[in-house]
Write a protein that holds these residues in place. Structure first.
Motif, PDB file in Angstrom:
ATOM      1  N   LYS A 146      17.962 -22.010  -5.480  1.00 12.47           N
ATOM      2  CA  LYS A 146      17.657 -21.387  -4.181  1.00 12.47           C
ATOM      3  C   LYS A 146      17.164 -19.949  -4.382  1.00 12.47           C
ATOM      4  N   LEU A 147      17.745 -19.233  -5.344  1.00 12.92           N
ATOM      5  CA  LEU A 147      17.279 -17.872  -5.615  1.00 12.92           C
ATOM      6  C   LEU A 147      15.799 -17.910  -6.028  1.00 12.92           C
ATOM      7  N   CYS A 148      15.450 -18.857  -6.877  1.00 11.21           N
ATOM      8  CA  CYS A 148      14.034 -19.003  -7.281  1.00 11.21           C
ATOM      9  C   CYS A 148      13.152 -19.297  -6.066  1.00 11.21           C
ATOM     10  N   GLU A 149      13.634 -20.224  -5.236  1.00  6.25           N
ATOM     11  CA  GLU A 149      12.851 -20.613  -4.051  1.00  6.25           C
ATOM     12  C   GLU A 149      12.645 -19.412  -3.112  1.00  6.25           C
ATOM     13  N   PHE A 150      13.721 -18.638  -2.883  1.00  5.29           N
ATOM     14  CA  PHE A 150      13.613 -17.487  -1.968  1.00  5.29           C
ATOM     15  C   PHE A 150      12.677 -16.419  -2.544  1.00  5.29           C
ATOM     16  N   LEU A 151      12.789 -16.160  -3.851  1.00  8.94           N
ATOM     17  CA  LEU A 151      11.934 -15.132  -4.450  1.00  8.94           C
ATOM     18  C   LEU A 151      10.472 -15.563  -4.403  1.00  8.94           C
ATOM     19  N   ARG A 152      10.244 -16.837  -4.618  1.00  9.51           N
ATOM     20  CA  ARG A 152       8.856 -17.334  -4.575  1.00  9.51           C
ATOM     21  C   ARG A 152       8.288 -17.203  -3.158  1.00  9.51           C
ATOM     22  N   ARG A 153       9.103 -17.641  -2.199  1.00  9.21           N
ATOM     23  CA  ARG A 153       8.640 -17.622  -0.804  1.00  9.21           C
ATOM     24  C   ARG A 153       8.474 -16.200  -0.273  1.00  9.21           C
ATOM     25  N   ASP A 154       9.461 -15.341  -0.572  1.00  7.47           N
ATOM     26  CA  ASP A 154       9.471 -14.003   0.047  1.00  7.47           C
ATOM     27  C   ASP A 154       8.759 -12.948  -0.777  1.00  7.47           C
ATOM     28  N   LYS A 155       8.689 -13.150  -2.097  1.00 11.53           N
ATOM     29  CA  LYS A 155       8.140 -12.085  -2.951  1.00 11.53           C
ATOM     30  C   LYS A 155       6.893 -12.515  -3.716  1.00 11.53           C
ATOM     31  N   GLY A 156       6.547 -13.776  -3.616  1.00 11.24           N
ATOM     32  CA  GLY A 156       5.275 -14.232  -4.186  1.00 11.24           C
ATOM     33  C   GLY A 156       5.256 -14.489  -5.687  1.00 11.24           C
ATOM     34  N   VAL A 157       6.435 -14.517  -6.335  1.00  9.54           N
ATOM     35  CA  VAL A 157       6.445 -14.818  -7.775  1.00  9.54           C
ATOM     36  C   VAL A 157       6.533 -16.338  -7.978  1.00  9.54           C
ATOM     37  N   THR A 158       5.978 -16.825  -9.095  1.00 12.33           N
ATOM     38  CA  THR A 158       6.016 -18.274  -9.345  1.00 12.33           C
ATOM     39  C   THR A 158       7.309 -18.622 -10.089  1.00 12.33           C
ATOM     40  N   TYR A 159       8.398 -18.680  -9.339  1.00 13.67           N
ATOM     41  CA  TYR A 159       9.696 -19.068  -9.888  1.00 13.67           C
ATOM     42  C   TYR A 159       9.994 -20.470  -9.361  1.00 13.67           C
ATOM     43  N   HIS A 160      10.227 -21.398 -10.268  1.00 16.44           N
ATOM     44  CA  HIS A 160      10.396 -22.798  -9.851  1.00 16.44           C
ATOM     45  C   HIS A 160      11.461 -23.471 -10.703  1.00 16.44           C
ATOM     46  N   SER A 161      11.895 -24.644 -10.252  1.00 14.33           N
ATOM     47  CA  SER A 161      13.045 -25.287 -10.883  1.00 14.33           C
ATOM     48  C   SER A 161      12.773 -26.752 -11.190  1.00 14.33           C
ATOM     49  N   LEU A 162      13.553 -27.220 -12.140  1.00 10.87           N
ATOM     50  CA  LEU A 162      13.421 -28.614 -12.571  1.00 10.87           C
ATOM     51  C   LEU A 162      14.836 -29.179 -12.719  1.00 10.87           C
ATOM     52  N   MET A 163      15.032 -30.401 -12.254  1.00 10.39           N
ATOM     53  CA  MET A 163      16.365 -31.013 -12.308  1.00 10.39           C
ATOM     54  C   MET A 163      16.340 -32.187 -13.273  1.00 10.39           C
ATOM     55  N   PRO A 164      16.838 -31.998 -14.491  1.00  7.88           N
ATOM     56  CA  PRO A 164      16.852 -33.120 -15.431  1.00  7.88           C
ATOM     57  C   PRO A 164      18.007 -34.069 -15.160  1.00  7.88           C
ATOM     58  N   THR A 165      17.768 -35.327 -15.426  1.00 10.00           N
ATOM     59  CA  THR A 165      18.843 -36.311 -15.391  1.00 10.00           C
ATOM     60  C   THR A 165      19.721 -36.128 -16.640  1.00 10.00           C
ATOM     61  N   ASN A 166      20.678 -37.026 -16.897  1.00  9.69           N
ATOM     62  CA  ASN A 166      21.555 -36.891 -18.079  1.00  9.69           C
ATOM     63  C   ASN A 166      20.703 -36.900 -19.353  1.00  9.69           C
ATOM     64  N   LEU A 167      20.894 -35.879 -20.175  1.00  5.59           N
ATOM     65  CA  LEU A 167      20.060 -35.699 -21.371  1.00  5.59           C
ATOM     66  C   LEU A 167      20.827 -36.046 -22.637  1.00  5.59           C
ATOM     67  N   TYR A 168      20.084 -36.327 -23.695  1.00  4.11           N
ATOM     68  CA  TYR A 168      20.699 -36.554 -25.006  1.00  4.11           C
ATOM     69  C   TYR A 168      19.637 -36.266 -26.058  1.00  4.11           C
ATOM     70  N   GLY A 169      20.074 -36.129 -27.316  1.00  4.51           N
ATOM     71  CA  GLY A 169      19.106 -35.903 -28.389  1.00  4.51           C
ATOM     72  C   GLY A 169      19.685 -35.026 -29.479  1.00  4.51           C
ATOM     73  N   PRO A 170      18.799 -34.548 -30.387  1.00  2.00           N
ATOM     74  CA  PRO A 170      19.287 -33.751 -31.515  1.00  2.00           C
ATOM     75  C   PRO A 170      19.966 -32.466 -31.053  1.00  2.00           C
ATOM     76  N   GLY A 171      21.017 -32.093 -31.776  1.00  2.00           N
ATOM     77  CA  GLY A 171      21.705 -30.837 -31.460  1.00  2.00           C
ATOM     78  C   GLY A 171      22.657 -30.936 -30.293  1.00  2.00           C
ATOM     79  N   ASP A 172      22.987 -32.155 -29.879  1.00  2.00           N
ATOM     80  CA  ASP A 172      23.916 -32.347 -28.760  1.00  2.00           C
ATOM     81  C   ASP A 172      25.314 -31.907 -29.177  1.00  2.00           C
ATOM     82  N   ASN A 173      26.200 -31.821 -28.182  1.00  2.00           N
ATOM     83  CA  ASN A 173      27.595 -31.476 -28.433  1.00  2.00           C
ATOM     84  C   ASN A 173      28.388 -32.781 -28.552  1.00  2.00           C
ATOM     85  N   TYR A 174      29.091 -32.941 -29.681  1.00  2.00           N
ATOM     86  CA  TYR A 174      29.797 -34.204 -29.949  1.00  2.00           C
ATOM     87  C   TYR A 174      31.299 -34.102 -29.726  1.00  2.00           C
ATOM     88  N   ASP A 175      31.709 -33.200 -28.849  1.00  2.00           N
ATOM     89  CA  ASP A 175      33.129 -33.051 -28.531  1.00  2.00           C
ATOM     90  C   ASP A 175      33.592 -34.287 -27.733  1.00  2.00           C
TER      91      ASP A 175
END
Ligand code: GFB
Length: 315
Positions: A146-175
């Motif tokens: 939301k902070l990114c969205e507000f700054l983009r809308r009100d201040k004109g900067v290109t701040y945007h977000s991405l929502m990844p689903t459950n991730l896995y791969g090299p360097g994961d945490n194996y706890d």
């Protein structure tokens, strides 16, 4: 984003941040700045401000977060909220104050309501209550986007977000207590195979549905979005394929070659019953995943074995 831009990747030692750095290098973005946790505490607003003022990056990618699986989240909602809120506010607002013109903020599909329509469209955000096991983490990530969205809308900067689903791969945490389900299963099945244990204990009923994305596919999506002039404020990134936890267990068991029986510990939480994100938007923009789940698990088991042999698995 241009080839000569100076790009700050927050969280470059984590599974996600390191994958993003690999992808940036592969695509010819050579001017990447990073700081270890010891060099820069992202929970300290003054230190973050000083860092941005000194380095003056053109672009920031916020992949730093306190993360964990259902066990860590449900036992630590307060700390997951506090730390992630601090990191999000400091890194995003600090970037804005220092004149960073472009920023990509990484969240998670757990920001969506527990009973969101499936597959979950971006428009489901804030339409009904969150899943309790990860409410703290989700609230912090919602604040950040939301902070990114507000700054983009009100201040004109290109701040945007991405929502990844459950991730896995090299360097994961194996706890095995605090980690996510897929790396935890790899470790449990590998350990059982090596010890010739007859039984592997897994959590919950095995019936919840989850979607998994290899972190290298996510990194490609990040760079893809950063190259766009007018990216969406918020976009889901997923594989589009869901499996039950039980099926996932069979896949990981087969990939490791473990012969143990599986026992389900129903005293442990299932979490949200289903979490498949709607990827219509990012696919319509031209991105799609390339690593299927079987192949991704096979590669990750190989990485786990190599990391274990080298004595550097993260737990
Ligand atoms: O990855 P995970 O821990 O978290 O997956 P979430 C949990 C699912 O896998 C639950 C089952 O249905 C568990 O009951 N499961 C089975 C296991 N065996 C195990 C095991 O040995 N370990 C674990 N961890 N789970 C997380 C959120 O939710 O998803 C975070 O808590 C984040 O905030 C992350 O968003 C992506 O998918 O439920």
């Amino acid at each position: 984003m241009e080839k000569e831009d100076k790009i700050y990747v927050a969280g470059h030692r984590g599974m996600v941040g390191s994958a993003i750095c690999r992808r940036l290098a592969k695509d010819g973005f050579a001017n990447v700045v990073t700081r270890t946790h010891a060099e820069l505490d992202l929970m300290d607003p003054a230190a973050v401000r000083r860092f941005y003022a000194e380095e003056k990056p053109d672009v920031a990618v916020i992949a730093a977060a306190k993360v964990g699986g259902i066990g860590a989240n449900s036992a630590g909602n307060a700390v997951f909220l506090y730390e992630n809120e601090m990191i999000a506010m400091n890194t995003v607002m600090g970037a804005f104050e220092a004149g960073v013109k472009r920023l990509l903020f990484l969240g998670s599909t757990c920001i969506y309501p527990r009973m969101a329509p499936q597959p979950i469209p971006e428009s489901a955000l804030l339409t009904s209550p969150l899943e309790k096991t990860n409410e703290g983490y989700a609230l912090a990530k919602i604040s950040g986007l939301k902070l990114c969205e507000f700054l983009r809308r009100d201040k004109g900067v290109t701040y945007h977000s991405l929502m990844p689903t459950n991730l896995y791969g090299p360097g994961d945490n194996y706890d095995v207590v605090g980690g996510h389900v897929l790396p935890t299963m790899i470790r449990k099945f590998e350990t059982a195979r090596l010890n010739r244990d007859p039984v592997v204990n897994l959590w919950g009923s095995g019936t919840p549905l989850r979607e998994f994305l290899h972190v290298d596919d996510l990194a490609a999506a990040c760079v893809f979005l950063l190259k766009m002039d007018n990216p969406p404020d918020l976009v889901n990134v997923g594989s589009g394929r869901e499996v039950t936890i039980r099926t996932l267990a069979e896949m990981v068991k087969a990939a490791t070659g473990c012969k143990a029986q599986i026992a389900w510990d129903r005293s442990k939480p299932d979490g949200t019953p289903r979490k498949l994100c709607d990827t219509t938007l990012i696919r319509s923009l031209g991105w799609k995943p390339e690593i299927d789940l079987e192949e991704g698990i096979r590669r990750t088991v190989e990485c786990y074995r190599a990391e274990l042999a080298a004595g550097n698995i993260r737990v």
